[in-house]
Design a protein around this motif. Structure first.
Motif, PDB file in Angstrom:
ATOM      1  N   MET B 179      29.512  43.139  57.081  1.00  0.00           N
ATOM      2  CA  MET B 179      29.509  43.553  55.673  1.00  0.00           C
ATOM      3  C   MET B 179      28.141  43.389  55.036  1.00  0.00           C
ATOM      4  O   MET B 179      27.418  42.443  55.324  1.00  0.00           O
ATOM      5  N   THR B 180      27.819  44.315  54.141  1.00  0.00           N
ATOM      6  CA  THR B 180      26.633  44.140  53.312  1.00  0.00           C
ATOM      7  C   THR B 180      27.000  43.188  52.167  1.00  0.00           C
ATOM      8  O   THR B 180      28.184  43.003  51.878  1.00  0.00           O
ATOM      9  N   PRO B 181      25.991  42.595  51.520  1.00  0.00           N
ATOM     10  CA  PRO B 181      26.304  41.767  50.342  1.00  0.00           C
ATOM     11  C   PRO B 181      27.132  42.541  49.319  1.00  0.00           C
ATOM     12  O   PRO B 181      28.066  41.992  48.733  1.00  0.00           O
ATOM     13  N   GLN B 182      26.809  43.806  49.133  1.00  0.00           N
ATOM     14  CA  GLN B 182      27.563  44.622  48.170  1.00  0.00           C
ATOM     15  C   GLN B 182      29.030  44.733  48.575  1.00  0.00           C
ATOM     16  O   GLN B 182      29.927  44.698  47.739  1.00  0.00           O
ATOM     17  N   ALA B 183      29.252  44.879  49.884  1.00  0.00           N
ATOM     18  CA  ALA B 183      30.632  45.009  50.366  1.00  0.00           C
ATOM     19  C   ALA B 183      31.402  43.706  50.161  1.00  0.00           C
ATOM     20  O   ALA B 183      32.598  43.714  49.852  1.00  0.00           O
ATOM     21  N   VAL B 184      30.710  42.569  50.321  1.00  0.00           N
ATOM     22  CA  VAL B 184      31.365  41.275  50.089  1.00  0.00           C
ATOM     23  C   VAL B 184      31.789  41.168  48.629  1.00  0.00           C
ATOM     24  O   VAL B 184      32.914  40.778  48.310  1.00  0.00           O
ATOM     25  N   ILE B 185      30.883  41.552  47.740  1.00  0.00           N
ATOM     26  CA  ILE B 185      31.189  41.481  46.312  1.00  0.00           C
ATOM     27  C   ILE B 185      32.375  42.389  45.978  1.00  0.00           C
ATOM     28  O   ILE B 185      33.287  42.007  45.245  1.00  0.00           O
ATOM     29  N   ARG B 186      32.366  43.577  46.542  1.00  0.00           N
ATOM     30  CA  ARG B 186      33.460  44.522  46.288  1.00  0.00           C
ATOM     31  C   ARG B 186      34.791  43.945  46.777  1.00  0.00           C
ATOM     32  O   ARG B 186      35.802  43.994  46.090  1.00  0.00           O
ATOM     33  N   HIS B 187      34.744  43.367  47.962  1.00  0.00           N
ATOM     34  CA  HIS B 187      35.934  42.757  48.565  1.00  0.00           C
ATOM     35  C   HIS B 187      36.503  41.666  47.645  1.00  0.00           C
ATOM     36  O   HIS B 187      37.701  41.641  47.352  1.00  0.00           O
ATOM     37  N   VAL B 188      35.627  40.798  47.155  1.00  0.00           N
ATOM     38  CA  VAL B 188      36.075  39.690  46.297  1.00  0.00           C
ATOM     39  C   VAL B 188      36.570  40.230  44.960  1.00  0.00           C
ATOM     40  O   VAL B 188      37.564  39.762  44.403  1.00  0.00           O
ATOM     41  N   ARG B 189      35.863  41.243  44.448  1.00  0.00           N
ATOM     42  CA  ARG B 189      36.297  41.811  43.165  1.00  0.00           C
ATOM     43  C   ARG B 189      37.671  42.451  43.293  1.00  0.00           C
ATOM     44  O   ARG B 189      38.545  42.272  42.461  1.00  0.00           O
ATOM     45  N   GLU B 190      37.870  43.166  44.378  1.00  0.00           N
ATOM     46  CA  GLU B 190      39.163  43.839  44.570  1.00  0.00           C
ATOM     47  C   GLU B 190      40.307  42.851  44.777  1.00  0.00           C
ATOM     48  O   GLU B 190      41.460  43.151  44.470  1.00  0.00           O
ATOM     49  N   SER B 191      39.990  41.676  45.294  1.00  0.00           N
ATOM     50  CA  SER B 191      41.047  40.676  45.509  1.00  0.00           C
ATOM     51  C   SER B 191      41.592  40.151  44.190  1.00  0.00           C
ATOM     52  O   SER B 191      42.696  39.625  44.132  1.00  0.00           O
ATOM     53  N   GLY B 192      40.788  40.261  43.129  1.00  0.00           N
ATOM     54  CA  GLY B 192      41.228  39.758  41.828  1.00  0.00           C
ATOM     55  C   GLY B 192      40.928  38.284  41.620  1.00  0.00           C
ATOM     56  O   GLY B 192      41.339  37.697  40.615  1.00  0.00           O
ATOM     57  N   LEU B 193      40.190  37.660  42.549  1.00  0.00           N
ATOM     58  CA  LEU B 193      39.863  36.236  42.401  1.00  0.00           C
ATOM     59  C   LEU B 193      39.062  36.020  41.114  1.00  0.00           C
ATOM     60  O   LEU B 193      38.149  36.779  40.805  1.00  0.00           O
ATOM     61  N   ALA B 194      39.448  34.984  40.381  1.00  0.00           N
ATOM     62  CA  ALA B 194      38.760  34.665  39.127  1.00  0.00           C
ATOM     63  C   ALA B 194      38.522  33.163  39.060  1.00  0.00           C
ATOM     64  O   ALA B 194      39.113  32.400  39.816  1.00  0.00           O
ATOM     65  N   ASN B 371      48.363  40.177  46.300  1.00  0.00           N
ATOM     66  CA  ASN B 371      49.820  40.147  46.362  1.00  0.00           C
ATOM     67  C   ASN B 371      50.423  38.743  46.382  1.00  0.00           C
ATOM     68  O   ASN B 371      51.634  38.595  46.350  1.00  0.00           O
ATOM     69  N   LEU B 372      49.586  37.720  46.446  1.00  0.00           N
ATOM     70  CA  LEU B 372      50.124  36.359  46.388  1.00  0.00           C
ATOM     71  C   LEU B 372      50.711  36.050  45.013  1.00  0.00           C
ATOM     72  O   LEU B 372      51.583  35.210  44.881  1.00  0.00           O
ATOM     73  N   GLY B 373      50.197  36.720  43.979  1.00  0.00           N
ATOM     74  CA  GLY B 373      50.732  36.514  42.637  1.00  0.00           C
ATOM     75  C   GLY B 373      52.094  37.166  42.497  1.00  0.00           C
ATOM     76  O   GLY B 373      52.379  38.154  43.165  1.00  0.00           O
ATOM     77  N   LEU B 374      52.937  36.594  41.635  1.00  0.00           N
ATOM     78  CA  LEU B 374      54.290  37.154  41.472  1.00  0.00           C
ATOM     79  C   LEU B 374      54.308  38.338  40.521  1.00  0.00           C
ATOM     80  O   LEU B 374      55.138  39.220  40.629  1.00  0.00           O
ATOM     81  N   GLY B 375      53.394  38.340  39.554  1.00  0.00           N
ATOM     82  CA  GLY B 375      53.397  39.417  38.562  1.00  0.00           C
ATOM     83  C   GLY B 375      52.112  40.206  38.635  1.00  0.00           C
ATOM     84  O   GLY B 375      51.645  40.571  39.720  1.00  0.00           O
ATOM     85  N   ASP B 376      51.528  40.444  37.462  1.00  0.00           N
ATOM     86  CA  ASP B 376      50.322  41.271  37.396  1.00  0.00           C
ATOM     87  C   ASP B 376      49.072  40.499  37.785  1.00  0.00           C
ATOM     88  O   ASP B 376      48.035  41.088  38.070  1.00  0.00           O
ATOM     89  N   ILE B 377      49.149  39.170  37.763  1.00  0.00           N
ATOM     90  CA  ILE B 377      47.948  38.384  37.998  1.00  0.00           C
ATOM     91  C   ILE B 377      47.817  38.074  39.483  1.00  0.00           C
ATOM     92  O   ILE B 377      48.762  37.604  40.121  1.00  0.00           O
ATOM     93  N   ALA B 378      46.627  38.331  40.008  1.00  0.00           N
ATOM     94  CA  ALA B 378      46.409  38.177  41.438  1.00  0.00           C
ATOM     95  C   ALA B 378      46.298  36.707  41.823  1.00  0.00           C
ATOM     96  O   ALA B 378      45.726  35.909  41.099  1.00  0.00           O
ATOM     97  N   GLY B 379      46.853  36.397  42.994  1.00  0.00           N
ATOM     98  CA  GLY B 379      46.522  35.149  43.641  1.00  0.00           C
ATOM     99  C   GLY B 379      47.330  33.942  43.231  1.00  0.00           C
ATOM    100  O   GLY B 379      48.456  34.044  42.744  1.00  0.00           O
ATOM    101  N   PRO B 398      52.076  30.432  43.000  1.00  0.00           N
ATOM    102  CA  PRO B 398      51.684  31.818  42.748  1.00  0.00           C
ATOM    103  C   PRO B 398      51.597  32.025  41.236  1.00  0.00           C
ATOM    104  O   PRO B 398      52.421  31.462  40.498  1.00  0.00           O
ATOM    105  N   PHE B 399      50.612  32.759  40.775  1.00  0.00           N
ATOM    106  CA  PHE B 399      50.579  33.084  39.344  1.00  0.00           C
ATOM    107  C   PHE B 399      51.889  33.773  38.984  1.00  0.00           C
ATOM    108  O   PHE B 399      52.379  34.617  39.731  1.00  0.00           O
TER     109      PHE B 399
END
Lengths: 223, 554
Positions: B179-194, B371-379, B398-399
């Motif tokens: 992965m490029t650094p950009q791809a890592v960032i995209r991956h983390v952003r898409e996961s919804g981690l906050a 998908n670990l979250g039960l509702g709209d919130i990830a993780g 789970p959220f």
């Protein structure tokens, strides 16, 4: 510079379209247009500090008011310097400050150039001096035997203008902030007297103090 | 063995990054306290004005300044939960040893912790004080799939070998190889981690900002200054899964282009420091840290910096000032750390829990975490649960999990014959929930709809025996104790609220309520950082839920 002059930067100040220059703070803009926003920790010679929170203004689109002294003006923002909410905050803040000061707001003007600031603001903002009673914050060091500077910290409101002017204007770094929270005190190294510190008795701290907690002993003697 | 000389200590640290705290600790450890002599040597060596250094040292409550009361004098936790388990009594019993009180030390599931130099003991009386048992999170009672705790219970997970056996460093390897650094960032952003330290800012967005920011070098900082009362989740992650935090930092560094990182660890976790140091050493030896990591062009170093007892240093800009050796006041924002962080350079400051989630996410697809979250919130979120429940401890929920499910099904509910009177949110910063408001889902929108917030995820439970006025008084006294003293509303407001919860303020009830309401309103809207904005919540929620206790005990 020509480029920035060509693009006219404007924002709305209390309903009036006004211009500003890049990097100017909301406080500076408002002041240029004649607004008298109250402050206690502000001194135009010093880096904006953002402690007293009296200079809060409403900016459209933000939930809470912002400190105008530390907020850089942005294109097209809509700013209000007066509102019922702001007046309430300013009154509460001044009443809290008066409470830590034991209500000692009438100060001999001979104490120093800025010594009337707190008293005048309390009057102007209709703040009371009998609310929020409780512990006193500062502890005077009247026994500091130097002949120049009276350290009457019972009147101190921890705005740190003295500490900052000593560092930023004089480069002496003679005084600093000990402890934290309500226990904060203005001290020299190891809390010794000024004569045993890096102080040069320039008097800048006296002249920027907004409550007369620091006073010019010579002026008081000659009165 | 002879003790190191002054000059040796100074030479050891002078050229290191962020040298003030470790140098102060070096003298503190050697002498048992910080002498005037030591400060007179350190100030010129690091170019700090002596008055500033003196003032800054007094800011940190764990630095002893008196040779008669050294760092070996016991520090006894009198946090909200430890008070229920005899913290005050233990403090009195150890008074002859010069014991002093310390705020919540992050062992609410194992009261009462006592800190003696670099040693932590637990117990309710001097006779029963012992080393704390290793307390792994119990297996997930709801059978939910976990992220942070997924492998934490496997044997030797804290060692490099054990970590590698259970998927460790696979996330980093994947990032570097594929992965490029950009791809890592995209991956983390898409996961919804906050951000799991409480602010909830999207991690990928933060990393993007650091990656895009002008200025070099860039930094990654792990905020391990877990000071929120009722929170002890970061300690468990650091103690049992240190490599996950290191790997998270490595991935963050690769994504943002950082070359160096710091772990800012709270003073109260000396054992975690030993564990982390060992893990970092192992990681260097195995080529996961240092230069040309895994034979790539990626380099990264990690430095541990130990705090010295100041809750505000968990606020990221105060943390940065602390690292830089400055007075640890929070900074005015903007600019934010992502552009102007450590020494003014772009810096990603991430919480321990956030970083520990990253390797798990990188090994898998973003949707897995989503998908670990039960509702709209990830993780997921780790909840540190303590106080009057049958099974206190850390739970990865789970959220969207109902609070009642956590309290009753997972943690066994209240003690026999008792009922739950109130539960805090966000440790202490979210104030109390009580009554029908305990019917809430554990996610930010849910908890915020009740006027509170989930924050760092500490929940302290108080049953019907508890005097809520006393709990509230101690809570607001904590915020007064930890207020940095910079902004007026917090410095004065926390003090005045504390007095008003302790019998002070106007005798007339209406005037008392008006003062409390005015202070709270102005603190919430005008304080310069989150401490002052959140502090009134305990008082406001007490007044809202327990008007009888307000009237009766004021």
């Amino acid at each position: 510079m020509n480029e920035t002059e060509q693009i006219e930067l404007t924002l709305t100040l209390d309903g009036e379209l006004v211009t500003f220059t890049l990097g100017e703070t909301l406080y500076e803009v408002a002041q240029r247009y004649g607004r008298e926003i109250p402050t206690l920790c502000y001194d135009p010679r010093l880096e904006a500090f953002g402690a007293c929170r009296l200079c809060m203004v409403d900016v459209q689109g933000t939930r809470n008011p912002v400190a105008s002294c530390t907020t850089v003006a942005q294109l097209d923002t809509v700013v209000h310097t007066e509102s019922e909410r702001l007046a309430r905050h300013r009154r509460t803040l001044l009443e809290m400050v008066a409470s830590e000061n034991g209500g000692a707001v009438s100060v001999d003007p001979l104490r120093g150039y800025a010594s009337q600031e707190l008293g005048l603001l309390i009057e102007r903002c209709d703040a009371r001096t009998d609310r929020f009673a409780g512990a006193h914050s500062g502890t005077s060091k009247l026994d500091d035997a130097n002949p120049f500077i009276l350290r009457d910290y019972d009147r101190c409101i921890s705005c740190y203008r003295c500490v900052r002017v000593c560092a930023e204007q004089e480069g002496d770094y003679a005084i600093s902030i000990a402890n934290r929270g309500f226990q904060t005190q203005i001290v020299t190294e190891f809390d010794h007297d000024l004569r045993d510190s890096a102080c040069t008795f320039c008097g800048q701290c006296v002249q920027t103090c907004p409550t007369g907690a620091l006073a010019d002993r010579k002026a008081l003697r000659n009165a | 063995m002879s003790l190191p000389a002054d000059q040796e200590l100074i030479e050891q640290w002078r050229g290191e990054p962020a040298p003030l705290l470790p140098l102060l600790h070096a003298f503190h450890d050697r002498d048992g306290y910080l002498s005037d002599h030591a400060l007179r040597l350190i100030a010129p060596a690091l170019g700090i004005p002596l008055a500033d250094l003196y003032g800054t040292v007094t800011f940190y409550h764990h630095f002893a300044r008196d040779p008669r009361r050294t760092q070996d004098a016991p520090r006894v936790c009198t946090g909200p939960v430890c008070r229920l388990h005899g913290g005050e009594e233990l403090l009195a019993a150890l008074a002859h040893e010069g014991a002093t009180a310390m705020p919540c030390a992050g062992r609410c599931d194992d009261p009462v912790p006592v800190l003696r130099g670099h040693e932590v003991l637990i117990g309710a009386s001097p006779a029963t004080m012992t080393a704390p048992p290793p307390r792994l999170p119990s297996p997930n009672p709801g059978g939910r799939e976990e992220c942070i705790f997924a492998e934490i219970r496997t044997p030797d997970r804290a060692t490099l070998a054990g970590y590698e056996r259970t998927g460790g460093y696979a996330g980093l390897t994947r990032a570097l190889d594929e992965m490029t650094p950009q791809a890592v960032i995209r991956h983390v952003r898409e996961s919804g981690l906050a951000g799991r330290g409480g602010a909830g800012f999207p991690t990928g967005v933060k990393w993007r900002a650091v990656a895009d920011a002008e200025g070099q070098p860039k930094y990654v900082i792990c905020n391990a200054d877990e000071g929120e009362p009722g929170c002890f989740k970061d300690r468990v992650i650091l103690d049992f899964d240190p490599h996950a935090v290191i790997e998270g930092m490595l991935i963050a560094a690769y994504a943002t282009g950082a070359r160096a990182g710091f772990i800012y660890l709270r003073y109260e976790y000396p054992q975690s420091q030993v564990i982390l140091e060992r893990a970092i050493e192992e990681a260097y030896a195995a080529g996961y840290l240092g230069e040309h990591i895994l034979d790539s062009g990626f380099h990264f170093d990690i430095y541990i910096r130990r705090g010295a007892g100041a809750y505000i240093c968990g606020e990221e800009t105060a943390l940065l000032n602390s690292l830089e050796g400055k007075h640890p006041f929070p900074r005015n924002r903007p600019p934010y750390p992502v552009t102007h962080g450590f020494e003014g350079k772009p810096t990603a400051v991430n919480n321990v829990e956030t970083l520990a989630a990253v390797p798990q996410i990188l090994r898998r697809e973003p949707s897995w975490y989503q998908n670990l979250g039960l509702g709209d919130i990830a993780g997921t979120k780790i909840i540190s649960l303590s106080g009057d429940v049958q099974r206190p401890g850390n739970y990865e929920v789970p959220f969207g999990l109902p609070l009642q499910t956590l309290l009753y099904d997972w943690a066994g509910g209240p003690l026999p014959g008792r009922t739950i009177q109130a539960a805090t949110m966000a440790g202490l910063s979210g104030g109390f929930l009580a009554g029908d408001d305990l019917d809430v889902t554990l996610d930010e929108p849910g908890v915020r709809s009740k006027g509170s917030f989930l924050g760092a995820g500490g929940i302290m439970v108080f049953d019907d025996r508890r005097d809520m006025r006393a709990v509230t008084h101690n809570a607001i006294a904590f915020f007064a104790h930890e207020s940095c003293g910079k902004c007026f509303p917090c410095r004065i407001g926390t003090q005045r609220l504390t007095e008003r919860l302790n019998g002070g303020g106007p005798a007339d009830a209406a005037a008392w309520h008006a003062e409390v309401a005015d202070i709270a309103f102005t603190m919430k809207e005008t304080s310069a950082c989150g401490l002052g904005m959140a502090a009134p919540a305990v008082v406001e929620s007490f007044v809202r839920y327990f008007p009888d206790q307000v009237a009766g005990k004021r």
